[in-house]
Design a protein around this motif. Structure first.
Motif, short mmCIF file in Angstrom:
data_model
loop_
_atom_site.label_atom_id
_atom_site.label_comp_id
_atom_site.label_asym_id
_atom_site.label_seq_id
_atom_site.Cartn_x
_atom_site.Cartn_y
_atom_site.Cartn_z
N THR A 130 0.83 -1.20 0.00
CA THR A 130 0.00 0.00 0.00
C THR A 130 0.87 1.25 0.00
N GLU A 131 1.94 1.19 0.84
CA GLU A 131 2.84 2.34 0.88
C GLU A 131 3.51 2.56 -0.46
N ALA A 132 3.93 1.41 -1.10
CA ALA A 132 4.58 1.53 -2.41
C ALA A 132 3.62 2.08 -3.44
N THR A 133 2.37 1.58 -3.38
CA THR A 133 1.36 2.07 -4.33
C THR A 133 1.10 3.53 -4.14
N ALA A 134 1.02 3.90 -2.83
CA ALA A 134 0.78 5.31 -2.54
C ALA A 134 1.93 6.17 -3.04
N ALA A 135 3.18 5.68 -2.86
CA ALA A 135 4.35 6.45 -3.34
C ALA A 135 4.33 6.54 -4.84
N GLY A 136 3.96 5.41 -5.49
CA GLY A 136 3.89 5.43 -6.94
C GLY A 136 2.84 6.37 -7.45
N ASN A 137 1.70 6.36 -6.80
CA ASN A 137 0.63 7.24 -7.21
C ASN A 137 1.04 8.69 -7.07
N THR A 138 1.74 8.95 -5.94
CA THR A 138 2.20 10.35 -5.72
C THR A 138 3.17 10.79 -6.80
N ALA A 139 4.12 9.88 -7.10
CA ALA A 139 5.11 10.23 -8.14
C ALA A 139 4.45 10.37 -9.50
N GLY A 140 3.47 9.46 -9.74
CA GLY A 140 2.76 9.52 -11.02
C GLY A 140 2.00 10.81 -11.17
N GLU A 141 1.32 11.19 -10.04
CA GLU A 141 0.58 12.43 -10.11
C GLU A 141 1.51 13.62 -10.40
N SER A 142 2.67 13.58 -9.75
CA SER A 142 3.62 14.70 -9.99
C SER A 142 4.09 14.72 -11.42
N LYS A 193 12.36 15.17 -21.02
CA LYS A 193 12.36 15.33 -19.57
C LYS A 193 11.27 14.47 -18.94
N ALA A 194 10.08 14.42 -19.59
CA ALA A 194 8.95 13.62 -19.03
C ALA A 194 9.25 12.15 -19.07
N GLU A 195 9.89 11.74 -20.15
CA GLU A 195 10.23 10.33 -20.26
C GLU A 195 11.26 9.93 -19.22
N SER A 196 12.19 10.76 -18.98
CA SER A 196 13.21 10.50 -17.94
C SER A 196 12.58 10.38 -16.55
N PHE A 197 11.64 11.32 -16.28
CA PHE A 197 10.95 11.27 -14.97
C PHE A 197 10.14 9.98 -14.79
N LYS A 198 9.55 9.55 -15.93
CA LYS A 198 8.75 8.31 -15.88
C LYS A 198 9.61 7.11 -15.60
N ASN A 199 10.77 7.07 -16.19
CA ASN A 199 11.68 5.96 -15.95
C ASN A 199 12.13 5.91 -14.49
N ASN A 200 12.42 7.08 -13.95
CA ASN A 200 12.80 7.14 -12.50
C ASN A 200 11.66 6.63 -11.60
N LEU A 201 10.43 7.01 -11.98
CA LEU A 201 9.27 6.57 -11.19
C LEU A 201 9.10 5.07 -11.25
N ASP A 202 9.32 4.47 -12.42
CA ASP A 202 9.21 2.99 -12.53
C ASP A 202 10.26 2.31 -11.66
N ASP A 203 11.44 2.89 -11.64
CA ASP A 203 12.49 2.29 -10.78
C ASP A 203 12.09 2.36 -9.30
N GLN A 204 11.53 3.49 -8.90
CA GLN A 204 11.09 3.62 -7.49
C GLN A 204 10.00 2.60 -7.14
N LEU A 205 9.06 2.38 -8.08
CA LEU A 205 7.99 1.42 -7.81
C LEU A 205 8.54 0.01 -7.68
#
Length: 427
Positions: free
Chosen positions: A347-359, A403-415
């Protein structure tokens, strides 16, 4: 013959079989025996004899030394003989019966050469008529000696048992007849009430006369006054105690007193037996009730014990169930705690992912807005790659898109890192 008479005869024979009765004139009259009809039968002959005495086992007779009976007996003493008795019944008819005997002794009678006394032993139990008469005679004399002073109060019941018509009687004092009232009687005396002064009655010779209704016989009882006192509350009436002369008491009087005493004893014994039977019956009922109470008490105790055992069993089962429930609850709680950990991590990971995704989406949207503003005229920047779509249009990636693609890749790594961490925690 009734059971009562049978028991009476057996008692007489058992108790008085060896008691010898000497036949005096008074005894012959009381026993109602006809001495002229007594015979001795031997070897087909029959000779008269004088009966001297008898018991229920033997008899003694007197015979003349010149008689045929004496001759036959002396020939052979083992010769069987028969003794014939004769009694007079109440209606005056004679009663004859023979008793088989053996001769046991022959000797001169009082030293006489003309008379001999022969002892005869019965070879079997004598007839009941002889047992009843001799047994009753012996019983009367024994009770006379043992119970001489036992008083019988005069009342309606005792008068009926004694055969006395009324309590009024006649007493002769110094040969002068006087009226008296019977108060009590006994074997050896009587107590009467009459008019007179005690000091003039003391030690006087008297004769009391009684009339018995059953035999229609008047008996005269000779005696003397042994005590005289005034009746309580009276100065003209005396209570007089009379003592009879023992040797002059008629057998008929003894018989009536004995009959009352034995009947009274019989009633007492019957009452005692009835009381004993009633007591035994009551004891049996009490024992039965006690047994029933004991059985009921034991049954109740058994039921209580069974109930207690059932309660103990239920309590043990409840404890076992509670222990099992507690054990199952503990295991479930532990399992639930362990199961909740990866869910929380996920749940925490999902919440973090959702937060990063929203950003990222927010930034991408803002950049897309900016890019859309310039989309009408696409420009190719330096160092950018060209993209050709399916329709053949060429697009040039802008710096914002990179820049957006780079941010997305970072978010996938965090998830992926969050998911790995959650898996490690669950393990």
């Amino acid at each position: 013959m009734g059971i009562e008479n049978t028991n009476k005869i057996s008692r007489y024979y058992d108790y008085f079989r060896d008691k010898e009765v000497v036949f005096t004139k008074a005894n012959l009259n009381f026993l109602r025996m006809d001495p002229r009809q007594i015979y001795l039968k031997c070897n087909g002959g029959q000779w008269p004899c004088i009966i001297n005495s008898t018991s229920l086992q033997m008899a003694k007779v007197i015979v003349g030394t010149s008689s045929g009976a004496y001759v036959e007996i002396n020939k052979k003493k083992e010769t069987p003989v028969s003794l014939r008795f004769c009694f007079i019944d109440e209606d005056g008819s004679p009663i004859f019966f023979f008793v088989n005997c053996t001769v046991t002794e022959v000797k001169p009678y009082q030293g006489s050469n003309e008379l001999a006394i022969v002892t005869l032993t019965f070879t079997q139990r004598p007839p009941d008529d002889l047992i009843v008469r001799v047994g009753e005679f012996v019983e009367v004399n024994e009770n006379f000696n043992i119970r001489k002073e036992e008083r019988i109060g005069i009342n309606k019941n005792s008068m009926r048992e004694l055969g006395i018509l009324k309590e009024e009687s006649v007493i002769f004092i110094a040969n002068v007849p006087r009226r008296c009232i019977l108060k009590d009687v006994s074997f050896g005396g009587a107590r009467v009430m009459l008019l007179g002064i005690p000091k003039f009655l003391q030690d006087k010779i008297v004769q009391l006369r009684l009339l018995f209704s059953d035999t229609n016989e008047q008996v005269a009882l000779n005696g003397s006054v042994v005590n005289a006192v005034f009746m309580e509350g009276r100065k003209d009436i005396s209570i007089v105690n009379i003592q009879f002369n023992a040797n002059e008491i008629p057998m008929s009087y003894k018989f009536h007193i004995n009959r009352y005493i034995t009947s009274y004893q019989k009633k007492i014994i019957e009452n005692q037996m009835k009381n004993a039977e009633a007591a035994a019956k009551a004891a049996q009922e009490e024992a039965k009730k006690a047994e029933e109470a004991k059985a009921a008490r034991e049954k109740k105790i058994a039921e209580n014990m069974a109930a207690e055992k059932e309660e103990e069993k239920n309590a043990i089962l409840a404890k076992v169930a509670a222990a099992k429930a507690a054990q199952n609850g503990t295991e479930g709680a532990e399992g639930q705690t362990e199961g909740e950990k990866p869910v929380e991590a996920q749940t925490e990971a999902t919440a973090a992912g959702n937060t990063a995704g929203e950003s990222a989406n927010a930034e991408a949207s803002s950049e897309n807005k900016e890019a859309s503003a310039d989309s009408s005229e696409p420009k190719a920047s330096e160092g950018s790659d060209e993209i050709i779509d399916t329709e053949g249009h060429e697009f040039i990636k802008s710096a914002a898109e990179e820049k957006a693609e780079s941010f997305k890749n970072n978010l996938d790594d965090q998830l992926e890192s969050a998911i790995e961490n959650a898996t490690d925690i669950s393990k």
